[in-house]
Design a protein around this motif. Structure first.
Motif, short mmCIF file in Angstrom:
data_model
loop_
_atom_site.label_atom_id
_atom_site.label_comp_id
_atom_site.label_asym_id
_atom_site.label_seq_id
_atom_site.Cartn_x
_atom_site.Cartn_y
_atom_site.Cartn_z
N MET A 73 -3.08 22.79 20.15
CA MET A 73 -2.61 23.47 21.37
C MET A 73 -2.17 22.44 22.41
N SER A 74 -2.90 21.32 22.46
CA SER A 74 -2.52 20.31 23.45
C SER A 74 -1.19 19.65 23.08
N GLN A 75 -0.78 19.82 21.81
CA GLN A 75 0.55 19.31 21.42
C GLN A 75 1.62 20.38 21.59
N ARG A 76 1.25 21.48 22.24
CA ARG A 76 2.20 22.55 22.59
C ARG A 76 2.92 23.14 21.39
N VAL A 77 2.17 23.42 20.33
CA VAL A 77 2.78 24.06 19.16
C VAL A 77 3.13 25.50 19.50
N ASP A 78 4.08 26.07 18.73
CA ASP A 78 4.51 27.44 18.98
C ASP A 78 3.70 28.48 18.21
N GLY A 79 2.99 28.02 17.17
CA GLY A 79 2.16 28.92 16.38
C GLY A 79 1.26 28.07 15.50
N VAL A 80 0.16 28.66 15.02
CA VAL A 80 -0.75 27.86 14.18
C VAL A 80 -1.08 28.53 12.86
N LEU A 81 -1.15 27.70 11.83
CA LEU A 81 -1.60 28.10 10.50
C LEU A 81 -3.01 27.54 10.38
N ILE A 82 -3.97 28.38 9.94
CA ILE A 82 -5.34 27.90 9.92
C ILE A 82 -5.92 27.96 8.51
N ASN A 83 -5.89 26.83 7.82
CA ASN A 83 -6.46 26.76 6.48
C ASN A 83 -7.82 26.09 6.53
N VAL A 84 -8.74 26.78 7.19
CA VAL A 84 -10.13 26.32 7.31
C VAL A 84 -10.97 27.54 6.95
N PRO A 85 -11.97 27.38 6.07
CA PRO A 85 -12.78 28.56 5.72
C PRO A 85 -13.57 29.06 6.93
N LEU A 86 -13.43 30.36 7.22
CA LEU A 86 -14.08 30.93 8.40
C LEU A 86 -14.71 32.28 8.07
N SER A 87 -15.95 32.47 8.51
CA SER A 87 -16.59 33.79 8.41
C SER A 87 -15.86 34.73 9.36
N ASN A 88 -16.12 36.05 9.25
CA ASN A 88 -15.43 37.01 10.12
C ASN A 88 -15.63 36.70 11.59
N ASP A 89 -16.87 36.41 11.97
CA ASP A 89 -17.15 36.13 13.38
C ASP A 89 -16.42 34.89 13.85
#
Ligand code: IPT
Length: 271
Positions: free
Chosen positions: A54-70
């Motif tokens: 976000m600090s690099q001012r991206v326009d959108g993010v892809l998140i390939n990190v395993p995450l629980s629902n919460d």
């Protein structure tokens, strides 16, 4: 545009092939991709990676990190108005996502082994902090239970070939030897093949090994690995397309998540 990719360990084959496929697609569309990598599976590591993007001012993010629902909810909230597409969450998670169906992949692996007549099946899961590792494990157990089979041993690795090797040594040292091992990814299966070789066990004649991923090198393991294909090129292509559509929605565009199928690739480690 600049897209941000928050990814788990790129030394692993699957995340690196996914990142490569995303870069390729983004380049075709004339977009840039900046990458930020987490060094552990905690929520705070994922937050740090996303805030770096976000600090690099991206326009959108892809998140390939395993995450629980919460945790996926927490990251989605943190992104606020920034479009965010998740690649390693539960199919039930209420976020914008694109995933391979973990249940389908687990079922294909078990059913292939059962069809070959295996009843003594050991399982080697990925790290249980990972949602995908948990879902594959659950899918294996459910499919086996449907056929009244239980795994004869359960071991847990960390996705690396080294962990596959170490866990397979433990597993093969037990008095009751499995006739087949279901492995949660191809890299661990590579380690399992070496352990089997060191035990003097011929694959597939004396023991079958089933992988998961079908990463680029799996056809060149010895013997060539039977596995469950997740088409990472397609994933990279689709995820970039969908994120880009989301940046400037046009006409009657509606954001839609996608569940991709997996497929069985039969090579020479099962019989
Ligand atoms: C998943 C791979 O199947 C596994 O081998 C491992 O590399 C893992 O990623 C790392 O997180 S694929 C993912 C999109 C669920």
């Amino acid at each position: 545009y600049t897209l941000g990719l928050a990814t788990t360990e790129l030394a692993l084959h699957a995340p690196s092939q996914i990142a490569s496929a995303m870069k390729t697609r983004a380049n075709q569309l004339g977009f840039n991709v900046v990458i930020s990598m987490t060094d552990n599976l905690s929520l705070s590591a994922c937050r740090a990676a996303v805030s770096e993007l976000m600090s690099q001012r991206v326009d959108g993010v892809l998140i390939n990190v395993p995450l629980s629902n919460d945790n996926a909810q927490a990251i989605a909230q943190m992104c606020n108005n920034l479009p965010a597409l998740f690649l390693d969450v539960d199919p039930q998670a209420d976020v914008f996502k694109i995933l391979f169906d973990p249940h389908c992949g687990a079922e294909q692996g078990v059913e292939h082994l059962l069809a070959l007549g295996h009843q003594q099946i050991a399982v080697l899961t990925g790290p249980l902090e990972s949602i995908s590792a948990r879902l594959r494990y659950e899918g294996w157990l459910q499919t086996m239970a449907k056929h009244n089979v239980k795994p004869c041993t359960v071991q847990h690795g960390d996705w690396s070939a080294a962990s596959g090797y170490q866990q397979a040594l433990l597993l093969l040292n037990q008095p009751e030897r499995p006739t087949a091992i279901l492995v949660a990814n191809d890299q661990m299966a590579l380690g399992v093949l070496r352990a089997a070789h060191e035990f003097g066990l011929r694959v597939p004649e004396q023991i079958s090994v089933m992988g998961y991923d079908d990463t680029e090198d799996s056809a060149f393991f010895f013997p060539p690995l039977t596995t469950i294909k997740q088409d990472f090129r397609l994933l990279g292509h689709e995820s970039v397309n969908r994120l880009v559509d989301d940046l400037h929605p046009q006409g009657d565009y509606r954001r839609s998540s996608l569940l991709l199928p997996t497929s069985l690739v039969e090579r020479h480690t099962t019989a």
